[in-house]
Design a protein around this motif. Structure first.
Motif, mmCIF file in Angstrom:
data_model
loop_
_atom_site.group_PDB
_atom_site.id
_atom_site.type_symbol
_atom_site.label_atom_id
_atom_site.label_comp_id
_atom_site.label_asym_id
_atom_site.label_seq_id
_atom_site.Cartn_x
_atom_site.Cartn_y
_atom_site.Cartn_z
ATOM 1 N N ALA A 13 -8.099 5.755 1.969
ATOM 2 C CA ALA A 13 -7.919 4.371 1.088
ATOM 3 C C ALA A 13 -7.252 3.037 2.115
ATOM 4 O O ALA A 13 -7.388 2.093 0.599
ATOM 5 C CB ALA A 13 -6.048 5.038 0.246
ATOM 6 N N ARG A 36 2.932 1.927 -3.162
ATOM 7 C CA ARG A 36 2.477 2.047 -5.066
ATOM 8 C C ARG A 36 1.974 3.700 -4.839
ATOM 9 O O ARG A 36 1.458 3.488 -5.577
ATOM 10 C CB ARG A 36 0.760 1.555 -4.289
ATOM 11 C CG ARG A 36 0.374 -0.147 -4.999
ATOM 12 C CD ARG A 36 -0.682 -0.850 -5.411
ATOM 13 N NE ARG A 36 -1.177 -1.642 -3.919
ATOM 14 C CZ ARG A 36 -2.034 -0.279 -2.603
ATOM 15 N NH1 ARG A 36 -2.860 0.228 -4.111
ATOM 16 N NH2 ARG A 36 -2.901 -1.078 -2.073
ATOM 17 N N HIS A 37 1.654 3.927 -3.438
ATOM 18 C CA HIS A 37 1.446 5.378 -3.287
ATOM 19 C C HIS A 37 2.697 5.987 -3.514
ATOM 20 O O HIS A 37 2.866 7.389 -3.231
ATOM 21 C CB HIS A 37 1.146 5.597 -1.855
ATOM 22 C CG HIS A 37 -1.126 5.174 -2.000
ATOM 23 N ND1 HIS A 37 -1.954 5.811 -3.273
ATOM 24 C CD2 HIS A 37 -1.466 4.116 -2.017
ATOM 25 C CE1 HIS A 37 -2.886 4.873 -3.048
ATOM 26 N NE2 HIS A 37 -2.351 4.440 -2.174
ATOM 27 N N ASP A 38 4.476 5.511 -3.488
ATOM 28 C CA ASP A 38 5.047 6.140 -3.978
ATOM 29 C C ASP A 38 5.897 6.961 -2.775
ATOM 30 O O ASP A 38 6.443 7.464 -2.149
ATOM 31 C CB ASP A 38 5.014 7.557 -4.386
ATOM 32 C CG ASP A 38 4.607 6.668 -6.496
ATOM 33 O OD1 ASP A 38 5.257 5.896 -6.768
ATOM 34 O OD2 ASP A 38 3.699 7.599 -6.851
ATOM 35 N N GLY A 39 5.160 5.751 -1.436
ATOM 36 C CA GLY A 39 5.656 6.262 0.197
ATOM 37 C C GLY A 39 7.123 5.669 0.203
ATOM 38 O O GLY A 39 7.240 4.319 -0.457
ATOM 39 N N PHE A 86 0.574 -1.271 -0.422
ATOM 40 C CA PHE A 86 -0.268 -0.089 0.149
ATOM 41 C C PHE A 86 0.742 1.283 0.485
ATOM 42 O O PHE A 86 0.619 1.752 -0.625
ATOM 43 C CB PHE A 86 -0.958 -0.350 0.974
ATOM 44 C CG PHE A 86 -1.236 1.445 1.681
ATOM 45 C CD1 PHE A 86 -2.692 1.424 0.778
ATOM 46 C CD2 PHE A 86 -1.437 2.008 2.636
ATOM 47 C CE1 PHE A 86 -3.555 2.696 1.147
ATOM 48 C CE2 PHE A 86 -1.958 3.674 3.047
ATOM 49 C CZ PHE A 86 -3.033 3.849 2.330
ATOM 50 N N PHE A 113 4.655 11.662 -0.931
ATOM 51 C CA PHE A 113 3.781 10.359 -1.477
ATOM 52 C C PHE A 113 2.606 10.618 -2.270
ATOM 53 O O PHE A 113 1.577 11.864 -2.038
ATOM 54 C CB PHE A 113 3.135 10.343 0.659
ATOM 55 C CG PHE A 113 2.626 9.245 0.641
ATOM 56 C CD1 PHE A 113 2.748 7.264 0.773
ATOM 57 C CD2 PHE A 113 1.074 9.188 1.191
ATOM 58 C CE1 PHE A 113 2.349 6.858 0.900
ATOM 59 C CE2 PHE A 113 0.289 8.304 1.284
ATOM 60 C CZ PHE A 113 0.645 6.823 0.542
ATOM 61 N N GLY A 114 1.920 9.917 -2.663
ATOM 62 C CA GLY A 114 0.658 10.298 -3.735
ATOM 63 C C GLY A 114 -0.783 10.348 -2.778
ATOM 64 O O GLY A 114 -1.515 10.448 -3.406
ATOM 65 N N LEU A 115 -1.108 10.219 -1.391
ATOM 66 C CA LEU A 115 -2.071 10.425 -1.706
ATOM 67 C C LEU A 115 -1.973 11.742 -0.021
ATOM 68 O O LEU A 115 -0.925 11.890 0.308
ATOM 69 C CB LEU A 115 -2.605 9.718 -0.254
ATOM 70 C CG LEU A 115 -2.964 7.968 -1.531
ATOM 71 C CD1 LEU A 115 -3.637 6.882 -0.001
ATOM 72 C CD2 LEU A 115 -4.375 8.650 -2.041
ATOM 73 N N GLU A 157 -6.420 11.456 2.837
ATOM 74 C CA GLU A 157 -7.220 10.680 1.371
ATOM 75 C C GLU A 157 -6.464 9.436 2.481
ATOM 76 O O GLU A 157 -6.518 8.067 1.622
ATOM 77 C CB GLU A 157 -6.530 10.397 0.570
ATOM 78 C CG GLU A 157 -7.148 11.961 -0.452
ATOM 79 C CD GLU A 157 -6.381 12.218 -1.588
ATOM 80 O OE1 GLU A 157 -7.593 12.963 -2.046
ATOM 81 O OE2 GLU A 157 -5.034 11.893 -1.592
ATOM 82 N N ILE A 158 -5.481 9.058 3.328
ATOM 83 C CA ILE A 158 -4.669 8.422 3.382
ATOM 84 C C ILE A 158 -5.521 7.003 4.407
ATOM 85 O O ILE A 158 -5.724 5.351 4.036
ATOM 86 C CB ILE A 158 -3.226 8.332 4.182
ATOM 87 C CG1 ILE A 158 -2.809 9.225 3.606
ATOM 88 C CG2 ILE A 158 -3.189 6.925 4.719
ATOM 89 C CD1 ILE A 158 -1.075 9.231 3.832
#
Length: 286
Positions: A70, A26-29, A23, A60-62, A66-67
């Motif tokens: 998601a 996938r969100h560039d974390g 997870f 981070f992509g969120l 939004e975290i």
């Protein structure tokens, strides 16, 4: 560097670590810290999995809000309890005190020097002794004595003061009053108390006199979350030191106070850094 922290607990199962890590990836974390523990006994049907995972928010992509939505499908899949925290949120902390100054003074010095990542919003005391100390550090000080109206009235004044200062965490820095179930319920697992023994032992007044009279060879201190069961809440930190027949009550008291300040500070820091997970009557401290 601002980070987000996920504190997770759920029944142990295959694939939990992979799902959580995926997870974040996938969100560039970028994960900067991850720790986990499995209690093979648990408190119910079987083993329980615990994890603290911390990742950088920059890039981070969120968005922050939004975290959690998601992540919800993963939480539902594994039956997780999830807490999401952010490192740049300074928890508004109230300190409760009575006459003894050592724990209060120690926490205030650590806070003023930047060692404790919180905002000390107010000091509330049932004695006036610490007004000058707080004034010197620019901390609001509220004196709320227990008068002829009784403890229930004073406690309500304390709760009102905590609410006025938007308190998130309460620290009993040798506050020598017993909090009612109403007060405990207002801050579940958010009231930290320091007890003058390596629990359970020497309950009540004059603990070091009791220890001296029993000829103990070990004294200690315990920091725990306050619950309705007096001094029985989930333990966050403990320490001991060896003593001997050569130690009189004054020496035992000094040694005990040293332990109390250190143990309480460690427990408060662990809470502020989002390293404590409570389950049942126990804690996991990462």
């Amino acid at each position: 560097m601002t980070t987000a922290v996920l504190l997770l607990s759920c029944p142990d199962d295959q694939g939990i670590v992979a799902a959580v890590s995926d997870f974040i990836a996938r969100h560039d974390g970028n994960i900067v810290h991850a720790d986990q523990h499995v209690d093979p006994v648990g408190v119910g049907a079987g083993p329980v999995f615990f994890q603290r995972i911390e990742f950088v928010l920059d890039g981070f992509g969120l968005a922050r809000d939004e975290i959690a939505p998601a992540f919800a499908p993963i939480a539902e899949r594994f039956g997780m309890e999830v807490a999401l925290r952010f490192s740049d949120h300074r928890i508004r902390t109230a300190l409760l005190a009575s006459k003894q100054p050592h724990c209060l003074a120690d926490l205030l010095v650590r806070w003023s020097s930047g060692e404790l990542p919180c905002d000390v919003s107010v000091v509330v005391a049932n004695h006036p002794d610490h007004a000058a100390l707080c004034a010197g550090l620019g901390v609001p000080f509220v004196h709320l004595p227990v008068d002829e109206r009784g403890q229930a009235v004073q406690e309500q004044q304390v709760l009102d003061t905590l609410a006025e200062h938007d308190t998130e965490l309460v620290v009993m820095a040798r506050y020598m009053r017993v909090l009612s179930p109403t007060a405990i319920a207002a801050y579940p697992n958010r009231i930290i108390n320091i007890h003058h023994s390596f629990l359970p032992a020497f309950i009540g007044a004059n603990p070091y006199r009791q220890a001296h009279d029993r000829g103990v060879k070990l004294i200690g201190a315990t920091a725990h979350y306050a619950t309705d069961d007096l001094d029985e809440g989930p333990i966050i930190d403990q320490a001991t030191t060896r003593v001997s027949h050569r130690d009189d009550v004054a020496r035992l008291t000094r040694a005990g106070r040293d332990l109390e300040t250190t143990v309480l500070a460690r427990a408060v820091r662990a809470h502020l850094e989002h390293r404590v997970l409570v389950y049942g009557h126990k804690t996991v401290v990462f």
